[in-house]
Design a protein around this motif. Structure first.
Motif, short mmCIF file in Angstrom:
data_model
loop_
_atom_site.label_atom_id
_atom_site.label_comp_id
_atom_site.label_asym_id
_atom_site.label_seq_id
_atom_site.Cartn_x
_atom_site.Cartn_y
_atom_site.Cartn_z
N UNK A 87 -48.42 35.86 7.61
CA UNK A 87 -49.48 37.06 8.21
C UNK A 87 -51.28 36.59 7.99
N UNK A 88 -51.71 36.02 6.72
CA UNK A 88 -53.13 35.48 5.87
C UNK A 88 -52.80 34.74 5.98
N UNK A 89 -52.06 33.51 5.16
CA UNK A 89 -53.27 32.39 5.15
C UNK A 89 -52.67 31.56 6.80
N UNK A 90 -54.54 31.15 6.62
CA UNK A 90 -54.37 30.54 8.24
C UNK A 90 -53.89 29.45 9.12
N UNK A 91 -54.32 29.25 10.12
CA UNK A 91 -52.87 28.50 10.91
C UNK A 91 -53.42 26.87 9.60
N UNK A 92 -53.76 26.34 10.08
CA UNK A 92 -54.12 25.34 9.46
C UNK A 92 -53.12 25.08 8.27
N UNK A 93 -53.00 25.78 6.66
CA UNK A 93 -51.96 26.10 5.95
C UNK A 93 -50.71 25.69 6.56
N UNK A 94 -50.04 26.76 7.40
CA UNK A 94 -49.09 26.77 8.07
C UNK A 94 -48.63 25.66 8.44
N UNK A 95 -49.73 24.81 8.86
CA UNK A 95 -49.81 23.63 9.60
C UNK A 95 -48.88 22.65 8.85
N UNK A 96 -49.55 22.47 7.45
CA UNK A 96 -49.47 21.96 6.82
C UNK A 96 -48.14 21.70 5.48
N UNK A 97 -47.51 22.49 6.90
CA UNK A 97 -45.94 22.81 5.54
C UNK A 97 -46.13 23.89 4.21
N UNK A 98 -46.99 24.77 4.46
CA UNK A 98 -46.97 25.62 3.16
C UNK A 98 -46.54 26.98 3.53
N UNK A 99 -45.80 27.46 2.53
CA UNK A 99 -44.60 29.08 3.46
C UNK A 99 -44.77 30.07 1.91
N UNK A 100 -45.52 30.23 1.19
CA UNK A 100 -45.90 31.15 0.17
C UNK A 100 -44.47 31.04 -1.19
N UNK A 101 -43.65 30.41 -0.54
CA UNK A 101 -42.49 30.13 -1.83
C UNK A 101 -42.94 29.07 -2.70
#
Length: 208
Positions: free
Chosen positions: A156-170
């Motif tokens: 919900x809170x992470x910038x889109x760039x981090x999600x695109x980089x494959x980060x999930x919060x796990x």
């Protein structure tokens, strides 16, 4: 059996007991070793109070001293000394009322119930977690609920760039990695801004 007891003594006794020449062969060796163990393990305040470990109820006396040094002043004001069996339980209830969130007290929790802290944690979880965590069926009662909610919060809170980089919060370091990505992006942006300003200055000079 005696030979077995000697082996057990040597394997279980602190090294200091063996260095003191105790072997477990004499009945008094166990008592002497208990005194050495007390001096090794007892908190300083118990030793400062003159308890040596030779006393029959040395650990009980030590627990009373620890109670008086560790308990909140409110427990002592309530007349609790640590000498009675239920003093710690009563003090835990007082500590709960001092430390628990208002929501927990309003829900009728007193600290006297065995699971009151767990119930309180669940109430706090529901009060602080994003709505998406609650909708996902997370209640805060399971130890994994916080981790799962952190993953949802990351998405919900992470910038889109981090999600695109494959980060999930796990991953434990996902937020750190995300911050590094953002720093690199800011640095690139700053560099582009400087290059743009440099180009504009050069064009202005050429025009002049």
């Amino acid at each position: 059996w005696k030979e077995c007891d000697l082996i057990r003594f040597k394997t279980e006794a602190p090294e200091e007991c063996l260095k003191a020449g105790l072997t477990g062969a004499e009945r008094s060796d166990y008592k002497k070793c208990d005194v050495i163990r007390f001096k090794l393990e007892a908190p300083p305040e118990c030793l400062e109070a003159g308890i040596t470990g030779k006393e029959r109820n040395a650990w009980q006396k030590c627990e009373i001293i620890r109670f008086k040094t560790e308990a909140p002043p409110e427990c002592l004001k309530a007349g609790l000394t640590g000498e009675k069996r239920d003093d710690r339980k009563k003090c835990d209830a007082i500590r709960f009322r001092l430390e628990a969130d208002e929501e927990c007290l309003e829900a009728g929790l007193t600290g006297e119930g065995r699971n009151d802290w767990k119930e309180c944690e669940s109430i706090r979880f529901k009060a602080n977690a994003p709505e998406e965590c609650i909708k996902a069926g997370l209640t805060g009662k399971k130890s994994s609920d916080h981790r799962k909610c952190d993953e949802i919060r990351f998405k919900l809170e992470a910038p889109q760039e981090c999600i695109k980089a494959g980060l999930t919060g796990k991953g434990r370091r996902d937020w750190d990695e995300c911050n590094k990505i953002q720093e690199r992006l800011h640095q690139d942006e700053d560099r582009r801004d400087r290059d743009r300003e440099h180009d504009e200055d050069r064009r202005d000079r050429e025009h002049d």
